[in-house]
Design a protein around this motif. Structure first.
Motif, PDB file in Angstrom:
ATOM      1  N   LEU A  65       0.820  -1.213   0.000  1.00 23.74           N
ATOM      2  CA  LEU A  65       0.000   0.000   0.000  1.00 23.74           C
ATOM      3  C   LEU A  65       0.858   1.269   0.000  1.00 23.74           C
ATOM      4  N   GLU A  66       2.126   1.141   0.385  1.00 21.72           N
ATOM      5  CA  GLU A  66       3.005   2.306   0.476  1.00 21.72           C
ATOM      6  C   GLU A  66       3.926   2.461  -0.725  1.00 21.72           C
ATOM      7  N   VAL A  67       3.867   1.541  -1.680  1.00 24.09           N
ATOM      8  CA  VAL A  67       4.744   1.639  -2.852  1.00 24.09           C
ATOM      9  C   VAL A  67       4.483   2.964  -3.575  1.00 24.09           C
ATOM     10  N   ARG A 116      11.832 -10.589  -5.123  1.00 18.67           N
ATOM     11  CA  ARG A 116      11.503  -9.168  -5.043  1.00 18.67           C
ATOM     12  C   ARG A 116      11.389  -8.748  -3.573  1.00 18.67           C
ATOM     13  N   THR A 117      11.619  -7.475  -3.325  1.00 22.32           N
ATOM     14  CA  THR A 117      11.458  -6.919  -1.982  1.00 22.32           C
ATOM     15  C   THR A 117      10.747  -5.577  -2.071  1.00 22.32           C
ATOM     16  N   ILE A 118      10.195  -5.172  -0.926  1.00 25.47           N
ATOM     17  CA  ILE A 118       9.618  -3.835  -0.786  1.00 25.47           C
ATOM     18  C   ILE A 118      10.482  -3.095   0.223  1.00 25.47           C
ATOM     19  N   SER A 119      11.011  -1.953  -0.175  1.00 24.35           N
ATOM     20  CA  SER A 119      11.887  -1.201   0.718  1.00 24.35           C
ATOM     21  C   SER A 119      11.825   0.280   0.378  1.00 24.35           C
ATOM     22  N   GLU A 144      14.483   7.920  -2.351  1.00 21.42           N
ATOM     23  CA  GLU A 144      13.430   8.741  -2.937  1.00 21.42           C
ATOM     24  C   GLU A 144      12.022   8.299  -2.549  1.00 21.42           C
ATOM     25  N   ASP A 145      11.765   6.993  -2.628  1.00 19.32           N
ATOM     26  CA  ASP A 145      10.407   6.522  -2.347  1.00 19.32           C
ATOM     27  C   ASP A 145      10.422   5.036  -2.019  1.00 19.32           C
ATOM     28  N   VAL A 146       9.241   4.493  -1.766  1.00 19.22           N
ATOM     29  CA  VAL A 146       9.104   3.066  -1.473  1.00 19.22           C
ATOM     30  C   VAL A 146       8.959   2.321  -2.796  1.00 19.22           C
ATOM     31  N   VAL A 147       9.747   1.244  -2.959  1.00 14.86           N
ATOM     32  CA  VAL A 147       9.766   0.520  -4.223  1.00 14.86           C
ATOM     33  C   VAL A 147       9.534  -0.977  -3.995  1.00 14.86           C
ATOM     34  N   ASN A 148       8.928  -1.592  -4.979  1.00  5.95           N
ATOM     35  CA  ASN A 148       8.784  -3.052  -5.039  1.00  5.95           C
ATOM     36  C   ASN A 148       9.605  -3.499  -6.226  1.00  5.95           C
ATOM     37  N   ASN A 149      10.835  -3.954  -5.961  1.00 12.84           N
ATOM     38  CA  ASN A 149      11.740  -4.286  -7.052  1.00 12.84           C
ATOM     39  C   ASN A 149      12.623  -5.474  -6.686  1.00 12.84           C
ATOM     40  N   ASP A 150      13.710  -5.662  -7.429  1.00 12.29           N
ATOM     41  CA  ASP A 150      14.539  -6.846  -7.228  1.00 12.29           C
ATOM     42  C   ASP A 150      15.745  -6.602  -6.328  1.00 12.29           C
TER      43      ASP A 150
END
Length: 269
Positions: A84-86, A227-230, A234-240
């Motif tokens: 929800l924060e991505v 994948r991770t959410i961190s 700059e912002d919250v990302v869902n990436n590798d």
């Protein structure tokens, strides 16, 4: 009369590093995927199984060539909350932030990946690990409490003095324990502004594999990109992040020596 040819196929599910990147980068992390994964095989017959252990066996199937399709079909409360924060800039380097529970804040000009993890855990579980230290600057006195740092999450420390109580560091390398989405992944890397990076393991991408079955037992591995959410600068990302080996000498990979994984301790454990 010749008996029909049949065999057994065991499929192991591994997190992938840089699954879309050309070799020689390490693609197979050899880390088992925990949580519910649906595995489908299609060939001489079609069959579907689900597993929570990172491995599934199809027994007594006709010999031949099979295509294997894997899809993560489970859910995790921490992952769902973090998703929800991505895109949010709340935890950006240039922002001043106060924790959702109102217990602590962090000034502008600081990395806040640990603060993001703190907030997400507190939102889901009601409390989150924090770290108290004595200020060393002469004009700042008294203790200061901040969210557990990336290095605390990465440390293989399950003692009573562990800065991440209610979370347990697991042995995950070479398939020792499956790692489920909702686990905390941290990679220690000391710098002037941070002790590393920390994020929440998210749902892996689907995977595809091929296998041939003859009159015997067979084993194959299907790689599913991790994948991770961190929160980055700059912002919250869902990436590798956490599943990259093609940059920075593998320092952004779960396979890096200073990487650690922690899981929530369930009541009664």
């Amino acid at each position: 009369m010749v008996a029909p040819c049949s065999g057994e196929l065991t499929v192991s599910l591994h997190y992938g590093n840089d699954a879309d990147t050309l070799l020689p980068y390490m693609r197979d992390s050899k880390v088992l995927i925990g949580g519910e994964v649906t595995v489908k095989i299609s060939g001489p017959i079609r069959r579907e199984e689900t597993t929570n252990t990172g491995e599934v066996t199809f027994s007594n199937i006709p010999c031949g060539h099979y295509m294997i399709e894997t899809l993560f079909t489970g859910t995790d409360a921490l992952v769902e909350r973090a998703l929800l924060e991505v895109g949010s800039t709340r935890w950006a380097f240039i922002e001043k932030v106060k924790s959702f529970d109102g217990k602590m804040s962090m000034r502008r000009g600081t990395n806040k990946c640990n603060f993001f993890v703190y907030d997400m855990i507190e939102q889901v579980y009601g409390s989150s690990p924090a770290y108290t230290y004595a200020r060393r600057l002469s004009w700042l006195r008294g203790d200061n409490t901040v969210p557990a740092l990336a290095r605390h999450w990465a440390e293989e420390n399950n003692s009573e003095s562990d800065p991440t109580p209610e979370w347990h560091n697991i042995q995950f390398r070479n398939g020792r324990n499956p790692v489920s989405p909702g686990s905390i992944l941290a990679i220690e890397s000391e710098s002037a502004l941070a002790s590393g990076h920390v994020g929440i393991i998210a749902y892996p991408k689907g995977g595809i594999g091929l296998a041939q079955v003859t009159n015997a037992c067979h084993h194959t591995v299907v790689i599913m990109q991790g994948r991770t959410i961190s929160a980055n600068s700059e912002d919250v990302v869902n990436n590798d992040w956490g599943f990259r080996t093609s940059v920075n000498d593998g320092q952004n990979s779960i396979n890096y020596p200073s990487a650690g994984v922690e899981v929530k301790i369930e009541e009664g454990e």
